[in-house]
Design a protein around this motif. Structure first.
Motif, PDB file in Angstrom:
ATOM      1  N   GLY A  28     -29.293   3.741   7.583  1.00  0.00           N
ATOM      2  CA  GLY A  28     -30.619   4.271   7.309  1.00  0.00           C
ATOM      3  C   GLY A  28     -31.676   3.897   8.329  1.00  0.00           C
ATOM      4  N   LEU A  29     -31.274   3.672   9.575  1.00  0.00           N
ATOM      5  CA  LEU A  29     -32.243   3.243  10.592  1.00  0.00           C
ATOM      6  C   LEU A  29     -33.094   4.388  11.138  1.00  0.00           C
ATOM      7  CD1 LEU A  29     -30.087   0.680  12.596  1.00  0.00           C
ATOM      8  CD2 LEU A  29     -31.783   0.220  10.826  1.00  0.00           C
ATOM      9  N   GLN A  30     -32.597   5.608  11.081  1.00  0.00           N
ATOM     10  CA  GLN A  30     -33.320   6.785  11.570  1.00  0.00           C
ATOM     11  C   GLN A  30     -33.772   6.625  13.035  1.00  0.00           C
ATOM     12  OE1 GLN A  30     -33.233   9.516   9.751  1.00  0.00           O
ATOM     13  NE2 GLN A  30     -32.112   8.276   8.281  1.00  0.00           N
ATOM     14  N   LEU A  31     -32.828   6.234  13.879  1.00  0.00           N
ATOM     15  CA  LEU A  31     -33.110   6.100  15.310  1.00  0.00           C
ATOM     16  C   LEU A  31     -33.083   7.469  15.974  1.00  0.00           C
ATOM     17  CD1 LEU A  31     -30.788   3.066  16.153  1.00  0.00           C
ATOM     18  CD2 LEU A  31     -33.246   3.015  15.778  1.00  0.00           C
ATOM     19  N   THR A  32     -33.995   7.670  16.917  1.00  0.00           N
ATOM     20  CA  THR A  32     -33.944   8.889  17.720  1.00  0.00           C
ATOM     21  C   THR A  32     -32.868   8.712  18.778  1.00  0.00           C
ATOM     22  OG1 THR A  32     -35.524   8.120  19.382  1.00  0.00           O
ATOM     23  CG2 THR A  32     -36.437   9.220  17.418  1.00  0.00           C
ATOM     24  N   ASP A  33     -32.568   9.775  19.492  1.00  0.00           N
ATOM     25  CA  ASP A  33     -31.588   9.696  20.580  1.00  0.00           C
ATOM     26  C   ASP A  33     -32.051   8.701  21.633  1.00  0.00           C
ATOM     27  OD1 ASP A  33     -29.134  10.713  21.817  1.00  0.00           O
ATOM     28  OD2 ASP A  33     -30.489  11.499  23.358  1.00  0.00           O
ATOM     29  N   LYS A  34     -33.349   8.692  21.921  1.00  0.00           N
ATOM     30  CA  LYS A  34     -33.906   7.754  22.919  1.00  0.00           C
ATOM     31  C   LYS A  34     -33.784   6.310  22.429  1.00  0.00           C
ATOM     32  CE  LYS A  34     -35.401  11.112  25.564  1.00  0.00           C
ATOM     33  NZ  LYS A  34     -34.392  12.131  25.327  1.00  0.00           N
ATOM     34  N   ASP A  35     -34.041   6.119  21.137  1.00  0.00           N
ATOM     35  CA  ASP A  35     -33.890   4.768  20.574  1.00  0.00           C
ATOM     36  C   ASP A  35     -32.455   4.279  20.699  1.00  0.00           C
ATOM     37  OD1 ASP A  35     -36.562   4.750  19.748  1.00  0.00           O
ATOM     38  OD2 ASP A  35     -36.076   5.495  17.737  1.00  0.00           O
ATOM     39  N   MET A  36     -31.512   5.174  20.386  1.00  0.00           N
ATOM     40  CA  MET A  36     -30.096   4.791  20.489  1.00  0.00           C
ATOM     41  C   MET A  36     -29.724   4.443  21.918  1.00  0.00           C
ATOM     42  SD  MET A  36     -27.880   7.044  17.840  1.00  0.00           S
ATOM     43  CE  MET A  36     -26.442   6.594  18.759  1.00  0.00           C
ATOM     44  N   HIS A  37     -30.175   5.255  22.877  1.00  0.00           N
ATOM     45  CA  HIS A  37     -29.883   4.954  24.283  1.00  0.00           C
ATOM     46  C   HIS A  37     -30.456   3.607  24.673  1.00  0.00           C
ATOM     47  CE1 HIS A  37     -28.002   8.631  25.940  1.00  0.00           C
ATOM     48  NE2 HIS A  37     -28.521   9.158  24.841  1.00  0.00           N
ATOM     49  N   PHE A  38     -31.687   3.348  24.238  1.00  0.00           N
ATOM     50  CA  PHE A  38     -32.334   2.076  24.551  1.00  0.00           C
ATOM     51  C   PHE A  38     -31.499   0.903  24.052  1.00  0.00           C
ATOM     52  CE2 PHE A  38     -35.043  -1.462  23.291  1.00  0.00           C
ATOM     53  CZ  PHE A  38     -35.766  -1.696  24.450  1.00  0.00           C
ATOM     54  N   TRP A  39     -31.128   0.932  22.766  1.00  0.00           N
ATOM     55  CA  TRP A  39     -30.428  -0.198  22.169  1.00  0.00           C
ATOM     56  C   TRP A  39     -28.980  -0.303  22.619  1.00  0.00           C
ATOM     57  CZ3 TRP A  39     -32.986  -4.075  20.539  1.00  0.00           C
ATOM     58  CH2 TRP A  39     -34.275  -3.898  20.042  1.00  0.00           C
ATOM     59  N   ILE A  40     -28.250   0.787  22.619  1.00  0.00           N
ATOM     60  CA  ILE A  40     -26.825   0.737  22.968  1.00  0.00           C
ATOM     61  C   ILE A  40     -26.650   0.360  24.441  1.00  0.00           C
ATOM     62  CG2 ILE A  40     -24.680   2.063  23.137  1.00  0.00           C
ATOM     63  CD1 ILE A  40     -25.599   1.340  20.246  1.00  0.00           C
ATOM     64  N   MET A  41     -27.395   1.006  25.335  1.00  0.00           N
ATOM     65  CA  MET A  41     -27.256   0.678  26.762  1.00  0.00           C
ATOM     66  C   MET A  41     -27.768  -0.731  27.044  1.00  0.00           C
ATOM     67  SD  MET A  41     -25.578   3.166  27.727  1.00  0.00           S
ATOM     68  CE  MET A  41     -25.453   2.912  29.477  1.00  0.00           C
ATOM     69  N   GLY A  42     -28.813  -1.138  26.320  1.00  0.00           N
ATOM     70  CA  GLY A  42     -29.302  -2.511  26.472  1.00  0.00           C
ATOM     71  C   GLY A  42     -28.253  -3.527  26.069  1.00  0.00           C
ATOM     72  N   ILE A  43     -27.573  -3.276  24.949  1.00  0.00           N
ATOM     73  CA  ILE A  43     -26.522  -4.185  24.473  1.00  0.00           C
ATOM     74  C   ILE A  43     -25.338  -4.190  25.438  1.00  0.00           C
ATOM     75  CG2 ILE A  43     -24.803  -4.522  22.646  1.00  0.00           C
ATOM     76  CD1 ILE A  43     -27.034  -3.530  20.675  1.00  0.00           C
ATOM     77  N   ILE A  44     -24.910  -3.003  25.869  1.00  0.00           N
ATOM     78  CA  ILE A  44     -23.811  -2.931  26.844  1.00  0.00           C
ATOM     79  C   ILE A  44     -24.188  -3.677  28.120  1.00  0.00           C
ATOM     80  CG2 ILE A  44     -22.535  -1.371  28.381  1.00  0.00           C
ATOM     81  CD1 ILE A  44     -22.586   0.683  26.057  1.00  0.00           C
TER      82      ILE A  44
END
Length: 141
Positions: A28-44
């Motif tokens: 239920g986080l309701q992340l936008t595509d940009k939010d997902m890119h920010f977090w996933i690429m940041g974690i990677i």
């Protein structure tokens, strides 16, 4: 090579879709595509940095460590470069996009690095022999 890139793109798209379902629908986080890119690429990126840092720190304790670090960094750069060139050829239709071209390009770097390494080892060996002969000559005098 086009098939390989399409296959990898399909994997990335599937992972992307799974993450959207997992993060948005299940959590239920309701992340936008940009939010997902920010977090996933940041974690990677931060995980990759930690692994590279640990490997670099371990390699730096050896006398030849800086050469290994430079070799690995350059090899990583060369991977990105040769595949970027092949993808560019596919996009612009200038040249043939070919996986073997990328492999041959990487082999070129590896072979020339081995030649460099051979020259360095030869020079080190000559210096060691010269030093040993000089020490032996000084002892007998």
């Amino acid at each position: 090579m086009r098939d390989i890139i399409l296959f990898l793109a399909e994997i990335v798209n599937n992972v992307h879709d799974v993450l959207i379902v997992l993060l948005n629908d299940m959590l239920g986080l309701q992340l936008t595509d940009k939010d997902m890119h920010f977090w996933i690429m940041g974690i990677i990126g931060i995980i990759t940095f930690a692994v590279v840092y640990m490997i670099s720190k371990w390699l730096s304790q050896f006398k030849i460590g800086i050469h290994l670090i430079a070799f690995l960094y350059t090899l990583t750069f060369m991977f990105v470069l040769v595949f970027a060139i092949e993808i560019q050829q596919a996009i612009t239709n200038r040249g043939n996009m070919d996986f073997i071209d990328a492999i041959i390009g990487l082999w070129g770097y590896i072979v020339l690095f081995l030649v460099y390494l051979g020259v360095i080892l030869f020079v080190v060996a000559i210096k060691a022999v010269t030093k040993k002969l000089k020490n032996k000559k000084n002892i007998t005098m």
